[in-house]
Design an enzyme around this catalytic site. Sequence first.
Site, PDB file in Angstrom:
ATOM      1  N   LEU A  33       0.794  -1.334  -0.021  1.00 45.81           N
ATOM      2  CA  LEU A  33      -0.165  -0.164   0.033  1.00 45.81           C
ATOM      3  C   LEU A  33       0.954   1.441  -0.065  1.00 45.81           C
ATOM      4  O   LEU A  33       1.814   1.425   0.698  1.00 45.81           O
ATOM      5  CB  LEU A  33      -0.927  -0.044   1.287  1.00 45.81           C
ATOM      6  CG  LEU A  33      -1.823  -1.257   1.457  1.00 45.81           C
ATOM      7  CD1 LEU A  33      -2.708  -1.111   2.377  1.00 45.81           C
ATOM      8  CD2 LEU A  33      -2.768  -1.552  -0.050  1.00 45.81           C
ATOM      9  N   HIS A  37      -3.346   4.414  -2.105  1.00 43.45           N
ATOM     10  CA  HIS A  37      -4.388   3.529  -1.488  1.00 43.45           C
ATOM     11  C   HIS A  37      -5.014   4.043  -0.213  1.00 43.45           C
ATOM     12  O   HIS A  37      -6.018   4.041   0.001  1.00 43.45           O
ATOM     13  CB  HIS A  37      -3.767   2.034  -0.919  1.00 43.45           C
ATOM     14  CG  HIS A  37      -3.424   1.284  -1.944  1.00 43.45           C
ATOM     15  ND1 HIS A  37      -1.997   0.948  -2.163  1.00 43.45           N
ATOM     16  CD2 HIS A  37      -3.874   0.384  -2.901  1.00 43.45           C
ATOM     17  CE1 HIS A  37      -1.901   0.196  -3.512  1.00 43.45           C
ATOM     18  NE2 HIS A  37      -2.852  -0.152  -3.862  1.00 43.45           N
ATOM     19  N   GLN A  61      -5.969 -12.951 -11.926  1.00 49.01           N
ATOM     20  CA  GLN A  61      -5.627 -11.827 -12.771  1.00 49.01           C
ATOM     21  C   GLN A  61      -4.548 -11.480 -13.300  1.00 49.01           C
ATOM     22  O   GLN A  61      -4.121 -10.635 -14.199  1.00 49.01           O
ATOM     23  CB  GLN A  61      -6.199 -10.473 -12.150  1.00 49.01           C
ATOM     24  CG  GLN A  61      -5.425 -10.156 -11.131  1.00 49.01           C
ATOM     25  CD  GLN A  61      -5.974  -8.920 -10.385  1.00 49.01           C
ATOM     26  OE1 GLN A  61      -6.826  -9.138  -9.464  1.00 49.01           O
ATOM     27  NE2 GLN A  61      -5.692  -7.609 -10.429  1.00 49.01           N
ATOM     28  N   GLY A 149      -9.802   3.136  -7.333  1.00 49.62           N
ATOM     29  CA  GLY A 149      -8.855   4.028  -7.636  1.00 49.62           C
ATOM     30  C   GLY A 149      -9.301   4.206  -9.333  1.00 49.62           C
ATOM     31  O   GLY A 149      -9.414   3.305  -9.918  1.00 49.62           O
ATOM     32  N   ASP A 152      -6.912   2.821 -12.534  1.00 53.71           N
ATOM     33  CA  ASP A 152      -7.180   1.823 -13.269  1.00 53.71           C
ATOM     34  C   ASP A 152      -8.648   1.938 -13.805  1.00 53.71           C
ATOM     35  O   ASP A 152      -9.608   1.594 -13.404  1.00 53.71           O
ATOM     36  CB  ASP A 152      -7.368   0.543 -12.398  1.00 53.71           C
ATOM     37  CG  ASP A 152      -6.020   0.160 -11.975  1.00 53.71           C
ATOM     38  OD1 ASP A 152      -4.922  -0.107 -12.680  1.00 53.71           O
ATOM     39  OD2 ASP A 152      -5.627   0.520 -10.670  1.00 53.71           O
ATOM     40  N   GLN A 155     -10.468  -0.795 -15.303  1.00 54.48           N
ATOM     41  CA  GLN A 155     -11.159  -1.900 -14.222  1.00 54.48           C
ATOM     42  C   GLN A 155     -12.319  -1.106 -13.535  1.00 54.48           C
ATOM     43  O   GLN A 155     -13.330  -1.884 -13.207  1.00 54.48           O
ATOM     44  CB  GLN A 155     -10.064  -1.866 -13.250  1.00 54.48           C
ATOM     45  CG  GLN A 155     -10.428  -2.553 -11.908  1.00 54.48           C
ATOM     46  CD  GLN A 155      -9.485  -2.949 -11.092  1.00 54.48           C
ATOM     47  OE1 GLN A 155      -8.519  -3.935 -11.141  1.00 54.48           O
ATOM     48  NE2 GLN A 155      -8.953  -2.144  -9.954  1.00 54.48           N
ATOM     49  N   ALA A 178      -4.050   9.752  -7.378  1.00 53.09           N
ATOM     50  CA  ALA A 178      -3.148  10.219  -6.349  1.00 53.09           C
ATOM     51  C   ALA A 178      -2.082  10.359  -7.343  1.00 53.09           C
ATOM     52  O   ALA A 178      -1.411   9.145  -8.048  1.00 53.09           O
ATOM     53  CB  ALA A 178      -3.077   9.623  -5.278  1.00 53.09           C
TER      54      ALA A 178
HETATM   55  O1  PAF Z   1      -6.790  -2.807  -8.260  1.00 54.75           O
HETATM   56  C1  PAF Z   1      -6.445  -3.986  -7.541  1.00 54.75           C
HETATM   57  O2  PAF Z   1      -5.625  -3.672  -6.741  1.00 54.75           O
HETATM   58  C2  PAF Z   1      -6.949  -5.184  -7.918  1.00 54.75           C
HETATM   59  O3  PAF Z   1      -7.029  -5.291  -9.496  1.00 54.75           O
HETATM   60  C3  PAF Z   1      -8.213  -5.612  -7.034  1.00 54.75           C
HETATM   61  C4  PAF Z   1      -9.433  -4.675  -7.623  1.00 54.75           C
HETATM   62  C5  PAF Z   1      -8.091  -5.620  -5.853  1.00 54.75           C
HETATM   63  C6  PAF Z   1      -8.752  -6.934  -7.646  1.00 54.75           C
HETATM   64  O4  PAF Z   1      -7.772  -7.863  -7.231  1.00 54.75           O
END
Ligand code: PAF
Length: 283
Positions: A33, A37, A61, A149, A152, A155, A178
């Site tokens: 982190l 975060h 992933q 965030g 991404d 995402q 950030a």
């Molecule tokens: O963005 C991330 O850190 C990851 O893709 C997540 C959303 C925690 C899923 O593993």
Amino acid sequence: MRTCHTVHELRATLKTERLKNKSIVFVPTMGNLHDGHMSLIRRATKEGDIVVSSIFVNPMQFGENEDIERYPRTLAEDQTLLLENGCHYLFAPDALEMYPDGKRSQTQIEVSDISNILCGASRPGHFVGVSTVVTKLFNIVQPDVAIFGSKDFQQLKVIENMVRDLSANIKIIGEEIARAEDGLALSSRNGYLTPEERVIAPSVYQSLLNAKEQILSREKTFEEISEEAQKKLEASGLTRDYFEIRSQHTLKKPTKKEKDLVILVAAYLGKARLIDNLCITLN
Ligand code: PAF
């Protein structure tokens, strides 16, 4: 802050909070982190009563050629940061707890269309891994609100679409990116940069700012702007992945009438794959 390592323990703990009518805000992470975060955690403290975070380096992933073992694991430091910034519960399961039968026999969630473009094209299967683990985490934590965030950006859109398509009763918030003082978007992957690469890395954000100016001046086509940006990044020492101007809502190529745009970039620098984006609204 209490850390729970099993689904059973976390569910039992959160049940007592729910019985007290507390609202739950969730910030999922993969750990290592940083202040990016923490801006999500600080936002979470303003959005509800109980802040839950998770740390899980999700094997689903990562692609075959992406080294999951190399991903930094810093649980003790992460716990200190979470506690200092107002997190109440941390869920930190291991892979066996999340995928007892292994990731290959796991039911998968695929958010159609949007999962296979941009980062999804460069990292096949990545967003199926993200949507699947986020669905599991949502089912375990059962949050009222979840915060992601905006770095991404794709995402965030995948998760917004997933929540909409599956009628999940969760409010999704995208928190602002950030940045370091020189503009580089904060990311765990910045830790892979050598000192020399770290000096070059802010050119990614600079390329977005330049493109924004060019879009507003309306002198060049989006294709010309993108190609120019990629050439400049390559001249700075980065390797191109993509540089695209898309609709902020669909991530598709914008129609002529589209006002809400997003400029998205992904480029490789040494061992790091850097991504960043900038939203722009035309008038
Ligand atoms: O963005 C991330 O850190 C990851 O893709 C997540 C959303 C925690 C899923 O593993």
